[in-house]
Design a protein around this motif. Structure first.
Motif, mmCIF file in Angstrom:
data_model
loop_
_atom_site.group_PDB
_atom_site.id
_atom_site.type_symbol
_atom_site.label_atom_id
_atom_site.label_comp_id
_atom_site.label_asym_id
_atom_site.label_seq_id
_atom_site.Cartn_x
_atom_site.Cartn_y
_atom_site.Cartn_z
ATOM 1 N N SER A 1 66.550 20.043 31.640
ATOM 2 C CA SER A 1 66.382 19.846 33.088
ATOM 3 C C SER A 1 65.147 20.574 33.577
ATOM 4 O O SER A 1 64.407 20.093 34.444
ATOM 5 N N ARG A 2 64.942 21.753 33.037
ATOM 6 C CA ARG A 2 63.793 22.570 33.466
ATOM 7 C C ARG A 2 62.477 21.847 33.158
ATOM 8 O O ARG A 2 61.549 21.865 33.958
ATOM 9 N N ILE A 3 62.441 21.189 31.983
ATOM 10 C CA ILE A 3 61.224 20.454 31.618
ATOM 11 C C ILE A 3 61.003 19.295 32.594
ATOM 12 O O ILE A 3 59.891 19.062 33.086
ATOM 13 N N ALA A 4 62.101 18.590 32.933
ATOM 14 C CA ALA A 4 61.988 17.461 33.871
ATOM 15 C C ALA A 4 61.511 17.966 35.239
ATOM 16 O O ALA A 4 60.655 17.338 35.886
ATOM 17 N N TYR A 5 62.033 19.095 35.650
ATOM 18 C CA TYR A 5 61.664 19.700 36.941
ATOM 19 C C TYR A 5 60.185 20.082 36.924
ATOM 20 O O TYR A 5 59.445 19.817 37.872
ATOM 21 N N LYS A 6 59.762 20.659 35.794
ATOM 22 C CA LYS A 6 58.357 21.080 35.663
ATOM 23 C C LYS A 6 57.434 19.848 35.814
ATOM 24 O O LYS A 6 56.431 19.899 36.529
ATOM 25 N N ARG A 7 57.824 18.751 35.173
ATOM 26 C CA ARG A 7 56.991 17.528 35.253
ATOM 27 C C ARG A 7 56.904 17.038 36.694
ATOM 28 O O ARG A 7 55.842 16.669 37.178
ATOM 29 N N ALA A 8 58.041 17.052 37.378
ATOM 30 C CA ALA A 8 58.059 16.577 38.771
ATOM 31 C C ALA A 8 57.147 17.443 39.631
ATOM 32 O O ALA A 8 56.403 16.937 40.489
ATOM 33 N N LEU A 9 57.181 18.749 39.402
ATOM 34 C CA LEU A 9 56.327 19.655 40.177
ATOM 35 C C LEU A 9 54.859 19.402 39.873
ATOM 36 O O LEU A 9 54.018 19.384 40.776
ATOM 37 N N THR A 10 54.545 19.194 38.583
ATOM 38 C CA THR A 10 53.150 18.927 38.196
ATOM 39 C C THR A 10 52.638 17.682 38.922
ATOM 40 O O THR A 10 51.531 17.680 39.472
ATOM 41 N N ARG A 11 53.490 16.638 38.962
ATOM 42 C CA ARG A 11 53.087 15.400 39.651
ATOM 43 C C ARG A 11 52.803 15.689 41.126
ATOM 44 O O ARG A 11 51.793 15.295 41.677
#
Ligand code: HAM
Length: 461
Positions: A201-211
């Motif tokens: 989940s943390r990785i998915a969250y990180k990607r969303a923030l990067t976007r």
């Protein structure tokens, strides 16, 4: 004439050099007479507060069955880089790192958890019955920008629990922290809680923030642009006003939580409701250290008069850290409290400071032989648990009696040459002024009785 001018010039030059030397000496003295910036002395006047805090930490650690651990202040730098994360602000800007004479890269610990985990793995504590609970207290170092409540050398009390996954543990550590603050008289606090989810989940969250931050690249200062892809949590965590505004519309961790993380967090919230603590769900709370998974929280003191808020402590789960450092997979949760901030908060709200037990007996000695014998009597009373004060460096009766009355003792023992030879001592009750001569070998039981009576008399008065 010419000669005179030359001489004059020479003295002027010498004078200038003397001035420079004097300046250097002054600067040198200043450096010797103050600690490095952000570091300070904790003087006797403040110690009652610190003692109170240490007592409360120890009490709570015992109530919850924690074992004390002390780890070195200096560890290999890579331990910290691998645990708190190389791209965090603490690792990049705040670590006191250096090479030893033997060329090892080491660092002063910026927190306790990394060292505690290292010790847990190194000493094979995984074979102990779970959960394993470890508690530590001591100085930590961060090259932060100093101000009130923020220092470069500060103290943390740290609690970590290894080996249990259940969200009830997350609620229990909140319960512990809450009890600790209550013991210290600190009431106006709020627990900010959130979940950063499982590592997936943390990785998915990180990607969303990067976007999201890529879309708003222009509003992000050049110094943090690299973080958009490397560690966008740092932008979210930044205190800069413009970035805080940007964070308001940023995706939250909730959008990325998988089912496992959601269930964990929901249960945690149910337990929190049961505890009755004041909490807020802060959807942007990520914390500044990379090792966190699932639950994260911060304990915030609210100063309603100045609208200032600062964090007294924080923590969360770090279910992957032990495995990532080479141990067997072991879930973990913990929190750290900033002791300097607890003391500040206690002072701000006028919480009562710990009162050291006061001496109840004072020994006055009036001759060389009496002084020598007084040492034995002092040791006798100490062994019997009777807190005793003295002024062995002074021989004058009046000055010693003055000290005794200032110390507020119940009984003064007076020994002159005669008493020293007779192996007796004069026992003077300070409240009534009555005195009697007692034999030295019966002194302890007689004193105990007299001290008990003295308490009763004081209560009646
Ligand atoms: P942390 O939030 O970085 O967490 O620090 C814990 C507390 O230390 C803060 O809430 C604050 O009260 C205090 N603190 C931090 N920086 C300073 C400073 N410069 N001056 C004074 N006090 C400060 C940790 O360190 C984690 N290791 C906590 C933890 C334990 N998580 C799991 N187990």
């Amino acid at each position: 004439m010419v000669k005179n001018k030359k001489e004059n010039k020479k003295t002027q030059t010498d004078g200038g050099r003397t001035k420079t030397v004097k300046k250097e000496v002054k600067l040198e003295q200043q450096l010797v007479l103050q600690p490095p910036r952000g570091m300070r002395d904790i003087l006797p006047g403040d110690q009652p507060y610190w003692q109170q805090v240490r007592n409360a930490l120890t009490k709570v650690s015992q109530e919850w069955g924690f074992g004390r651990i002390d780890t070195p202040i200096v560890e290999f730098e890579r331990l910290f880089l691998r645990s708190i994360g190389e791209t965090t602000e603490v690792a990049q800007k705040e670590m006191y790192s250096f090479a030893t004479r033997g060329n090892d890269r080491v660092a002063l610990r910026p927190e306790h958890t990394a060292g505690t985990v290292r010790a847990y793995i190194q000493h094979g504590m995984n074979v102990l019955p779970k959960p394993v609970k470890l508690f530590s207290i001591g100085p930590v170092y961060r090259y932060d920008r100093p101000q009130e409540g923020r220092y470069r050398e500060f103290y943390q009390g740290n609690f970590d629990i290894y080996g249990e996954m259940d969200p009830i543990l997350d609620a229990q550590v909140i319960q512990m922290a809450s009890r600790l603050l209550a013991i210290l008289g600190i009431k106006d606090v709020v627990f900010r809680v959130n979940s950063v989810g499982t590592p997936a989940s943390r990785i998915a969250y990180k990607r969303a923030l990067t976007r999201y931050f890529t879309k708003h690249k222009k509003s992000i200062p050049a110094s943090l642009q690299e973080m958009i892809t490397v560690n966008p949590f740092r932008i979210l965590d930044a205190k800069d006003e413009a970035l805080c505004a940007l964070a308001v519309d940023a995706p939250t961790s909730l959008d990325s939580l998988d089912d496992e993380s959601r269930t964990h967090f929901d249960k945690f919230i149910t337990y929190l409701d049961e505890l009755g603590v004041v909490y807020e769900h802060d959807v942007n709370l990520v914390r500044g250290l990379d090792y966190y998974t699932q639950t994260v929280f911060e304990i915030v003191a609210r100063d309603t008069s100045s609208q200032r808020q600062y964090s007294l402590g924080g923590g969360g789960r770090y279910d992957n850290l032990i495995e990532s450092l080479g141990g067997e997979p072991t879930p973990a949760i913990g929190f750290g409290l900033g002791l300097d901030r607890l003391v500040l908060e206690m002072k701000r709200i006028n919480a009562q400071a710990y009162e050291a037990p006061r001496p109840r007996v004072f020994i006055v000695q009036l001759s060389e032989l009496a002084k020598k014998k007084s040492l034995t009597i002092f040791a006798q009373l100490q062994k019997a648990g009777i807190l005793t004060a003295e002024s062995f460096g002074r021989g004058n009766l009046t000055s010693q009696l003055r000290k005794a009355s200032r110390a507020g003792v119940d009984i003064t023992l007076i020994m002159g040459q005669k008493e020293a030879l007779d192996e007796t001592v004069i026992m003077k009750r300070m409240l009534s002024g009555t005195q009697e001569t007692v034999s030295q070998d019966k002194l302890v039981p007689i004193l105990r009785k007299a001290l008990k009576e003295s308490i009763v008399v004081k209560k009646i008065k």
